[in-house]
Scaffold this motif. Structure first.
Motif, PDB file in Angstrom:
ATOM      1  N   ASP A   1      -8.356   1.689  -6.645  1.00 21.10           N
ATOM      2  CA  ASP A   1      -9.650   2.265  -6.068  1.00 21.10           C
ATOM      3  C   ASP A   1      -9.321   3.071  -4.974  1.00 21.10           C
ATOM      4  OD1 ASP A   1      -9.705   0.156  -4.174  1.00 21.10           O
ATOM      5  OD2 ASP A   1     -11.065  -0.973  -5.717  1.00 21.10           O
ATOM      6  N   LYS A   2     -10.337   3.810  -4.095  1.00 22.35           N
ATOM      7  CA  LYS A   2     -10.019   4.450  -2.884  1.00 22.35           C
ATOM      8  C   LYS A   2      -9.972   3.523  -1.972  1.00 22.35           C
ATOM      9  CE  LYS A   2     -12.011   7.758   0.109  1.00 22.35           C
ATOM     10  NZ  LYS A   2     -13.293   8.620   0.273  1.00 22.35           N
ATOM     11  N   ALA A   3     -10.449   2.205  -1.913  1.00 24.99           N
ATOM     12  CA  ALA A   3     -10.516   1.178  -0.750  1.00 24.99           C
ATOM     13  C   ALA A   3      -9.051   0.422  -0.838  1.00 24.99           C
ATOM     14  CB  ALA A   3     -11.414   0.021  -1.105  1.00 24.99           C
ATOM     15  N   SER A   4      -8.494   0.428  -1.823  1.00 22.46           N
ATOM     16  CA  SER A   4      -6.993  -0.067  -1.942  1.00 22.46           C
ATOM     17  C   SER A   4      -5.910   1.030  -1.338  1.00 22.46           C
ATOM     18  CB  SER A   4      -6.510  -0.139  -3.257  1.00 22.46           C
ATOM     19  OG  SER A   4      -7.300  -1.261  -3.936  1.00 22.46           O
ATOM     20  N   PHE A   5      -6.320   2.295  -1.444  1.00 25.25           N
ATOM     21  CA  PHE A   5      -5.473   3.249  -0.970  1.00 25.25           C
ATOM     22  C   PHE A   5      -5.696   3.400   0.630  1.00 25.25           C
ATOM     23  CE2 PHE A   5      -5.010   7.307   0.846  1.00 25.25           C
ATOM     24  CZ  PHE A   5      -3.642   7.485   0.731  1.00 25.25           C
ATOM     25  N   GLU A   6      -7.022   3.468   1.036  1.00 21.55           N
ATOM     26  CA  GLU A   6      -7.342   3.415   2.321  1.00 21.55           C
ATOM     27  C   GLU A   6      -6.888   2.017   3.164  1.00 21.55           C
ATOM     28  OE1 GLU A   6      -8.955   5.642   4.189  1.00 21.55           O
ATOM     29  OE2 GLU A   6      -9.315   6.833   2.151  1.00 21.55           O
ATOM     30  N   GLU A   7      -6.927   1.118   2.723  1.00 22.15           N
ATOM     31  CA  GLU A   7      -6.162   0.036   3.178  1.00 22.15           C
ATOM     32  C   GLU A   7      -4.601   0.090   3.378  1.00 22.15           C
ATOM     33  OE1 GLU A   7      -5.779  -3.581   5.431  1.00 22.15           O
ATOM     34  OE2 GLU A   7      -7.394  -2.557   4.833  1.00 22.15           O
ATOM     35  N   PHE A   8      -3.908   0.533   2.323  1.00 27.27           N
ATOM     36  CA  PHE A   8      -2.550   0.950   2.258  1.00 27.27           C
ATOM     37  C   PHE A   8      -2.353   1.909   3.529  1.00 27.27           C
ATOM     38  CE2 PHE A   8       0.638   3.926   1.288  1.00 27.27           C
ATOM     39  CZ  PHE A   8       1.874   2.969   1.350  1.00 27.27           C
TER      40      PHE A   8
ATOM     41  N   LYS B   1      -3.989   2.671   6.060  1.00 23.98           N
ATOM     42  CA  LYS B   1      -4.333   2.101   7.465  1.00 23.98           C
ATOM     43  C   LYS B   1      -3.063   1.345   8.045  1.00 23.98           C
ATOM     44  CE  LYS B   1      -7.558  -0.826   8.054  1.00 23.98           C
ATOM     45  NZ  LYS B   1      -8.990  -1.400   8.365  1.00 23.98           N
ATOM     46  N   GLN B   2      -2.632   0.372   7.156  1.00 25.18           N
ATOM     47  CA  GLN B   2      -1.562  -0.355   7.507  1.00 25.18           C
ATOM     48  C   GLN B   2      -0.228   0.245   7.558  1.00 25.18           C
ATOM     49  OE1 GLN B   2      -1.240  -3.625   4.731  1.00 25.18           O
ATOM     50  NE2 GLN B   2      -3.187  -4.461   5.039  1.00 25.18           N
ATOM     51  N   ASN B   3       0.128   1.369   6.833  1.00 29.53           N
ATOM     52  CA  ASN B   3       1.366   2.047   6.995  1.00 29.53           C
ATOM     53  C   ASN B   3       1.256   3.337   7.676  1.00 29.53           C
ATOM     54  OD1 ASN B   3       2.990   0.340   4.895  1.00 29.53           O
ATOM     55  ND2 ASN B   3       1.118   0.479   3.968  1.00 29.53           N
ATOM     56  N   TYR B   4       0.556   3.960   8.107  1.00 30.75           N
ATOM     57  CA  TYR B   4       0.252   5.426   8.528  1.00 30.75           C
ATOM     58  C   TYR B   4       1.130   5.211   9.989  1.00 30.75           C
ATOM     59  CZ  TYR B   4      -0.917   9.485  10.793  1.00 30.75           C
ATOM     60  OH  TYR B   4      -1.016  10.967  11.394  1.00 30.75           O
ATOM     61  N   VAL B   5       1.994   6.466  10.244  1.00 29.92           N
ATOM     62  CA  VAL B   5       2.698   6.358  11.595  1.00 29.92           C
ATOM     63  C   VAL B   5       2.560   7.757  11.906  1.00 29.92           C
ATOM     64  CG1 VAL B   5       4.773   5.931  12.759  1.00 29.92           C
ATOM     65  CG2 VAL B   5       4.344   4.547  10.868  1.00 29.92           C
ATOM     66  N   PRO B   6       1.807   8.074  13.117  1.00 28.19           N
ATOM     67  CA  PRO B   6       1.613   9.466  13.303  1.00 28.19           C
ATOM     68  C   PRO B   6       2.852  10.224  13.698  1.00 28.19           C
ATOM     69  CG  PRO B   6       0.791   8.207  15.077  1.00 28.19           C
ATOM     70  CD  PRO B   6       0.992   7.103  13.993  1.00 28.19           C
ATOM     71  N   LEU B   7       3.265  11.356  13.753  1.00 24.90           N
ATOM     72  CA  LEU B   7       4.523  11.848  14.046  1.00 24.90           C
ATOM     73  C   LEU B   7       4.249  12.726  15.321  1.00 24.90           C
ATOM     74  CD1 LEU B   7       5.886  13.386  10.814  1.00 24.90           C
ATOM     75  CD2 LEU B   7       6.797  11.306  11.857  1.00 24.90           C
ATOM     76  N   ASP B   8       5.144  12.636  16.491  1.00 23.93           N
ATOM     77  CA  ASP B   8       4.987  13.530  17.517  1.00 23.93           C
ATOM     78  C   ASP B   8       5.760  14.752  17.338  1.00 23.93           C
ATOM     79  OD1 ASP B   8       4.665  13.971  20.309  1.00 23.93           O
ATOM     80  OD2 ASP B   8       6.627  13.066  20.735  1.00 23.93           O
ATOM     81  N   TYR B   9       4.695  15.635  17.314  1.00 22.27           N
ATOM     82  CA  TYR B   9       5.232  16.957  16.712  1.00 22.27           C
ATOM     83  C   TYR B   9       5.930  17.722  17.822  1.00 22.27           C
ATOM     84  CZ  TYR B   9       4.497  22.069  16.611  1.00 22.27           C
ATOM     85  OH  TYR B   9       4.728  23.403  16.692  1.00 22.27           O
ATOM     86  N   LYS B  10       5.505  17.286  19.271  1.00 18.99           N
ATOM     87  CA  LYS B  10       6.255  18.016  20.041  1.00 18.99           C
ATOM     88  C   LYS B  10       7.859  17.697  20.252  1.00 18.99           C
ATOM     89  CE  LYS B  10       2.466  18.870  23.346  1.00 18.99           C
ATOM     90  NZ  LYS B  10       1.794  18.645  24.377  1.00 18.99           N
ATOM     91  N   SER B  11       8.001  16.240  19.988  1.00 14.14           N
ATOM     92  CA  SER B  11       9.516  15.778  20.027  1.00 14.14           C
ATOM     93  C   SER B  11      10.288  16.477  18.812  1.00 14.14           C
ATOM     94  CB  SER B  11       9.649  14.214  19.920  1.00 14.14           C
ATOM     95  OG  SER B  11       8.769  13.700  20.812  1.00 14.14           O
ATOM     96  N   ILE B  12       9.605  16.562  17.632  1.00 11.36           N
ATOM     97  CA  ILE B  12      10.283  17.286  16.622  1.00 11.36           C
ATOM     98  C   ILE B  12      10.510  18.642  17.042  1.00 11.36           C
ATOM     99  CG2 ILE B  12      10.058  17.524  14.034  1.00 11.36           C
ATOM    100  CD1 ILE B  12       8.735  15.036  13.833  1.00 11.36           C
ATOM    101  N   ARG B  13       9.574  19.530  17.308  1.00 14.17           N
ATOM    102  CA  ARG B  13       9.474  20.748  17.843  1.00 14.17           C
ATOM    103  C   ARG B  13      10.832  21.086  18.577  1.00 14.17           C
ATOM    104  NH1 ARG B  13       5.038  22.900  21.418  1.00 14.17           N
ATOM    105  NH2 ARG B  13       6.346  21.722  22.780  1.00 14.17           N
ATOM    106  N   ASN B  14      10.624  20.339  19.681  1.00 13.28           N
ATOM    107  CA  ASN B  14      11.777  20.342  20.841  1.00 13.28           C
ATOM    108  C   ASN B  14      13.193  20.245  20.102  1.00 13.28           C
ATOM    109  OD1 ASN B  14      10.003  21.035  22.569  1.00 13.28           O
ATOM    110  ND2 ASN B  14       9.754  18.922  23.413  1.00 13.28           N
ATOM    111  N   GLU B  15      13.419  19.020  19.596  1.00 16.09           N
ATOM    112  CA  GLU B  15      14.697  18.967  18.832  1.00 16.09           C
ATOM    113  C   GLU B  15      15.151  20.183  17.781  1.00 16.09           C
ATOM    114  OE1 GLU B  15      17.058  16.264  19.099  1.00 16.09           O
ATOM    115  OE2 GLU B  15      15.853  15.022  20.418  1.00 16.09           O
ATOM    116  N   MET B  16      14.106  20.764  17.016  1.00  9.70           N
ATOM    117  CA  MET B  16      14.388  21.824  16.315  1.00  9.70           C
ATOM    118  C   MET B  16      14.787  22.785  17.072  1.00  9.70           C
ATOM    119  SD  MET B  16      14.482  20.396  13.222  1.00  9.70           S
ATOM    120  CE  MET B  16      14.539  21.704  12.229  1.00  9.70           C
ATOM    121  N   ARG B  17      14.026  23.089  18.108  1.00 11.68           N
ATOM    122  CA  ARG B  17      14.426  24.308  19.119  1.00 11.68           C
ATOM    123  C   ARG B  17      15.789  24.201  19.627  1.00 11.68           C
ATOM    124  NH1 ARG B  17       8.641  25.353  22.310  1.00 11.68           N
ATOM    125  NH2 ARG B  17       7.770  26.664  20.551  1.00 11.68           N
ATOM    126  N   GLU B  18      16.163  22.877  19.911  1.00 14.43           N
ATOM    127  CA  GLU B  18      17.536  22.627  20.410  1.00 14.43           C
ATOM    128  C   GLU B  18      18.582  23.058  19.492  1.00 14.43           C
ATOM    129  OE1 GLU B  18      19.639  18.853  22.120  1.00 14.43           O
ATOM    130  OE2 GLU B  18      17.565  18.988  22.819  1.00 14.43           O
TER     131      GLU B  18
END
Length: 78
Positions: free
Chosen positions: A6-13, A15-32
Protein backbone atom coordinates in the motif's frame (compact mmCIF):
# COMPACT_ATOMS: atom_id res chain seq x y z
CA UNK A 1 11.61 -3.26 -8.32
CA UNK A 2 10.06 -4.23 -5.05
CA UNK A 3 6.29 -4.05 -4.80
CA UNK A 4 4.61 -2.42 -1.82
CA UNK A 5 1.26 -3.54 -0.42
CA UNK A 6 0.00 0.00 0.00
CA UNK A 7 0.97 3.64 -0.21
CA UNK A 8 1.88 3.81 3.49
CA UNK A 9 4.41 0.97 3.06
CA UNK A 10 6.07 2.77 0.18
CA UNK A 11 6.06 6.10 2.04
CA UNK A 12 7.81 4.44 5.01
CA UNK A 13 10.40 2.82 2.74
CA UNK A 14 11.01 6.14 0.98
CA UNK A 15 11.36 8.07 4.24
CA UNK A 16 13.93 5.58 5.56
CA UNK A 17 15.98 5.31 2.35
CA UNK A 18 15.80 8.65 0.55
CA UNK A 19 19.10 10.48 0.26
CA UNK A 20 19.05 13.91 -1.36
CA UNK A 21 21.74 14.54 -3.95
CA UNK A 22 23.82 17.68 -3.91
CA UNK A 23 23.21 19.03 -7.40
CA UNK A 24 26.00 21.62 -7.19
CA UNK A 25 28.66 19.02 -6.39
CA UNK A 26 27.60 16.79 -9.26
CA UNK A 27 27.34 19.76 -11.63
CA UNK A 28 30.82 20.96 -10.69
CA UNK A 29 32.36 17.50 -11.18
CA UNK A 30 30.72 17.18 -14.60
CA UNK A 31 31.90 20.66 -15.59
CA UNK A 32 35.40 19.78 -14.48
CA UNK A 33 35.32 16.62 -16.61
CA UNK A 34 34.12 18.64 -19.60
CA UNK A 35 36.86 21.18 -18.95
CA UNK A 36 39.44 18.38 -19.01
CA UNK A 37 38.48 17.71 -22.62
CA UNK A 38 35.95 14.97 -22.02
CA UNK A 39 33.16 14.71 -24.52
CA UNK A 40 30.01 14.49 -22.41
CA UNK A 41 27.61 13.94 -25.31
CA UNK A 42 27.60 11.83 -28.44
CA UNK A 43 28.55 13.53 -31.71
CA UNK A 44 25.07 12.98 -33.12
CA UNK A 45 23.48 14.73 -30.14
CA UNK A 46 25.93 17.63 -30.30
CA UNK A 47 25.19 17.98 -34.01
CA UNK A 48 21.55 18.65 -33.17
CA UNK A 49 22.80 21.71 -31.31
CA UNK A 50 20.28 21.61 -28.51
CA UNK A 51 20.60 19.87 -25.16
CA UNK A 52 17.20 18.94 -23.78
CA UNK A 53 16.40 18.21 -20.12
CA UNK A 54 14.07 15.40 -21.18
CA UNK A 55 16.65 13.24 -22.93
CA UNK A 56 20.17 14.50 -22.31
CA UNK A 57 21.19 11.53 -20.17
CA UNK A 58 20.34 9.09 -22.98
CA UNK A 59 22.82 10.85 -25.25
CA UNK A 60 25.77 11.03 -22.87
CA UNK A 61 28.96 9.21 -23.81
CA UNK A 62 29.79 6.01 -21.94
CA UNK A 63 32.53 7.75 -19.94
CA UNK A 64 30.25 10.62 -18.94
CA UNK A 65 27.47 8.23 -17.91
CA UNK A 66 29.91 6.20 -15.82
CA UNK A 67 31.17 9.36 -14.12
CA UNK A 68 27.63 10.51 -13.37
CA UNK A 69 26.70 7.12 -11.89
CA UNK A 70 29.88 7.11 -9.79
CA UNK A 71 29.10 10.61 -8.49
CA UNK A 72 25.54 9.60 -7.60
CA UNK A 73 26.83 6.52 -5.79
CA UNK A 74 29.39 8.56 -3.84
CA UNK A 75 26.65 11.00 -2.82
CA UNK A 76 24.40 8.17 -1.68
CA UNK A 77 27.17 6.62 0.40
CA UNK A 78 28.21 9.81 2.13
Amino acid sequence: MEEYKDKASFEEFFKQNYVPLDYKSIRNEMREAAGDGWSLFTDEYKFRGKIDKKDFIVHMTGDATALLKRLWKMQLMS
